[in-house]
Design a protein around this motif. Structure first.
Motif, mmCIF file in Angstrom:
data_model
loop_
_atom_site.group_PDB
_atom_site.id
_atom_site.type_symbol
_atom_site.label_atom_id
_atom_site.label_comp_id
_atom_site.label_asym_id
_atom_site.label_seq_id
_atom_site.Cartn_x
_atom_site.Cartn_y
_atom_site.Cartn_z
ATOM 1 N N GLY A 1 -4.844 28.427 37.957
ATOM 2 C CA GLY A 1 -4.029 27.578 37.097
ATOM 3 C C GLY A 1 -2.569 27.990 37.089
ATOM 4 O O GLY A 1 -2.175 29.026 37.626
ATOM 5 N N GLU A 2 -1.743 27.160 36.475
ATOM 6 C CA GLU A 2 -0.306 27.349 36.475
ATOM 7 C C GLU A 2 0.123 28.656 35.812
ATOM 8 O O GLU A 2 1.184 29.203 36.099
ATOM 9 C CB GLU A 2 0.381 26.169 35.778
ATOM 10 C CG GLU A 2 0.304 24.867 36.553
ATOM 11 C CD GLU A 2 1.021 24.940 37.893
ATOM 12 O OE1 GLU A 2 2.118 25.530 37.944
ATOM 13 O OE2 GLU A 2 0.486 24.418 38.881
ATOM 14 N N SER A 3 -0.687 29.159 34.900
ATOM 15 C CA SER A 3 -0.326 30.397 34.178
ATOM 16 C C SER A 3 -0.822 31.657 34.885
ATOM 17 O O SER A 3 -0.754 32.753 34.330
ATOM 18 C CB SER A 3 -0.899 30.357 32.763
ATOM 19 O OG SER A 3 -2.320 30.261 32.790
ATOM 20 N N ALA A 4 -1.312 31.511 36.098
ATOM 21 C CA ALA A 4 -1.868 32.657 36.831
ATOM 22 C C ALA A 4 -0.822 33.743 37.038
ATOM 23 O O ALA A 4 0.355 33.469 37.275
ATOM 24 C CB ALA A 4 -2.397 32.191 38.197
ATOM 25 N N LEU A 5 -1.264 34.998 36.941
ATOM 26 C CA LEU A 5 -0.392 36.114 37.268
ATOM 27 C C LEU A 5 -0.070 36.049 38.762
ATOM 28 O O LEU A 5 -0.929 35.743 39.585
ATOM 29 C CB LEU A 5 -1.069 37.434 36.951
ATOM 30 C CG LEU A 5 -1.361 37.712 35.467
ATOM 31 C CD1 LEU A 5 -2.108 39.019 35.314
ATOM 32 C CD2 LEU A 5 -0.063 37.765 34.671
ATOM 33 N N GLN A 6 1.182 36.341 39.120
ATOM 34 C CA GLN A 6 1.616 36.205 40.505
ATOM 35 C C GLN A 6 2.418 37.420 40.949
ATOM 36 O O GLN A 6 2.811 38.253 40.149
ATOM 37 C CB GLN A 6 2.467 34.939 40.667
ATOM 38 C CG GLN A 6 1.738 33.654 40.314
ATOM 39 C CD GLN A 6 2.640 32.444 40.446
ATOM 40 O OE1 GLN A 6 3.305 32.263 41.456
ATOM 41 N NE2 GLN A 6 2.666 31.616 39.417
ATOM 42 N N ASN B 1 0.927 33.298 46.251
ATOM 43 C CA ASN B 1 1.136 32.850 44.871
ATOM 44 C C ASN B 1 0.641 31.418 44.679
ATOM 45 O O ASN B 1 0.046 31.081 43.648
ATOM 46 C CB ASN B 1 2.615 32.925 44.502
ATOM 47 C CG ASN B 1 3.043 34.347 44.144
ATOM 48 O OD1 ASN B 1 2.206 35.187 43.837
ATOM 49 N ND2 ASN B 1 4.330 34.600 44.190
ATOM 50 N N ASN C 1 -7.051 40.576 26.578
ATOM 51 C CA ASN C 1 -6.129 40.974 27.655
ATOM 52 C C ASN C 1 -6.152 42.491 27.805
ATOM 53 O O ASN C 1 -5.167 43.174 27.518
ATOM 54 C CB ASN C 1 -4.707 40.488 27.385
ATOM 55 C CG ASN C 1 -4.530 39.011 27.703
ATOM 56 O OD1 ASN C 1 -4.550 38.595 28.847
ATOM 57 N ND2 ASN C 1 -4.390 38.208 26.644
ATOM 58 N N ASP D 1 -10.550 35.862 33.939
ATOM 59 C CA ASP D 1 -10.598 34.635 34.729
ATOM 60 C C ASP D 1 -12.022 34.175 34.998
ATOM 61 O O ASP D 1 -12.273 32.986 35.167
ATOM 62 C CB ASP D 1 -9.857 34.831 36.054
ATOM 63 C CG ASP D 1 -8.349 34.874 35.859
ATOM 64 O OD1 ASP D 1 -7.836 34.019 35.116
ATOM 65 O OD2 ASP D 1 -7.693 35.753 36.429
ATOM 66 N N LYS E 1 -2.274 30.191 42.017
ATOM 67 C CA LYS E 1 -2.083 29.089 41.068
ATOM 68 C C LYS E 1 -3.148 28.009 41.250
ATOM 69 O O LYS E 1 -3.628 27.420 40.279
ATOM 70 C CB LYS E 1 -0.694 28.492 41.235
ATOM 71 C CG LYS E 1 0.433 29.385 40.708
ATOM 72 C CD LYS E 1 1.802 28.841 41.047
ATOM 73 C CE LYS E 1 2.098 27.558 40.318
ATOM 74 N NZ LYS E 1 3.489 27.080 40.554
#
Length: 242
Positions: free
Chosen positions: A236-241, A228, A192, A171, A232
């Motif tokens: 961003g929308e693809s963030a791990l939550q 969460n 990753n 990130d 985000k």
């Protein structure tokens, strides 16, 4: 007499409230989007917003302290402040010196970034920020570790040819990749890499009550979805939550 006793008790309570200890929160201020100094010269980022909300929920008066990364744990142990929120991954080595709250991020991937996708990360020179889990990982490989005090310096080392690649939180590196117009890329198959247990707030081992107050606040944010939402917002929308 009763009125005098009540007045004295009220005065004592007021004095005690006035002397309430401020919790000093340390951050690096140089690791976006976790923490950074914005255009107004103010500390900003996920951890600043999150820390302020955690203090509010824990009913604590908090203030922020900016501290260089390489001395951030020693200064906590020396009581120069009370917590660390600085993109610090929880791992066994750090647990020897300090304690951690529950994580406020899931385990975040690390990544290798370079000028070419086939950069030599096993036998070449790899830059990493000093005293990070990424630096420890590079040291355990066949690569030559080149350490720097800040994350920005590790990226500069790749750009100027000092290092073949940089290894850091994905990130943190992602904006540099996105904004480089193809100059900087992920090393193939190495974008990753899982390390650590997630990022948490560092506290002194003796501060068990303070840790529990923050754990309760972190738990409440996980349960109501606000943590969460914050992840985000910053990743961003693809963030791990959670």
């Amino acid at each position: 007499m009763k009125k005098l006793m009540l007045a004295a008790a009220a005065l004592a309570l007021t004095a005690g409230m006035g002397m309430a200890q401020t919790v000093r929160m340390a951050t690096e201020g140089a690791y976006p989007p976790y923490n950074f100094v914005n255009d107004k010269g103010e500390l900003d980022g996920l951890e600043i917003e999150l820390g302020n909300e955690l203090c509010k929920r824990a009913q604590l008066e908090c203030t922020w302290v900016k501290n260089d990364w390489d001395s951030i744990i020693p200064n906590l142990v020396s009581s120069n402040y009370d917590t660390i929120m600085a993109g610090m991954n929880i791992n066994e080595e750090r647990k020897k010196a300090i304690d951690f709250t529950d994580p406020y991020t899931p385990p975040m991937p690390s990544a290798y970034m370079a000028l070419k996708a086939d950069a030599d990360i096993e036998g070449g020179v790899v830059a990493a920020q000093t005293n990070t889990i990424q630096a420890s990982h590079v040291a355990s490989t066949g690569a030559t570790l080149l350490e720097f005090a800040t994350g920005e310096e590790t990226i500069a080392a790749v750009r100027n040819g000092e290092a073949d690649a940089v290894f850091a939180d994905k990130d943190f590196l992602a904006p540099s990749v996105a904004e480089s117009n193809g100059e900087l890329v992920w090393v193939e198959g190495q974008d990753n890499v899982e390390l650590g247990e997630g990022i948490g707030m560092g506290v002194r081992k003796s501060d068990t009550e303070l840790k529990e107050k923050f754990n309760t606040a972190i738990k409440s944010m996980k349960e109501d979805g606000s943590l969460n939402a914050m992840l985000k917002k910053w990743f961003g929308e693809s963030a791990l939550q959670f």
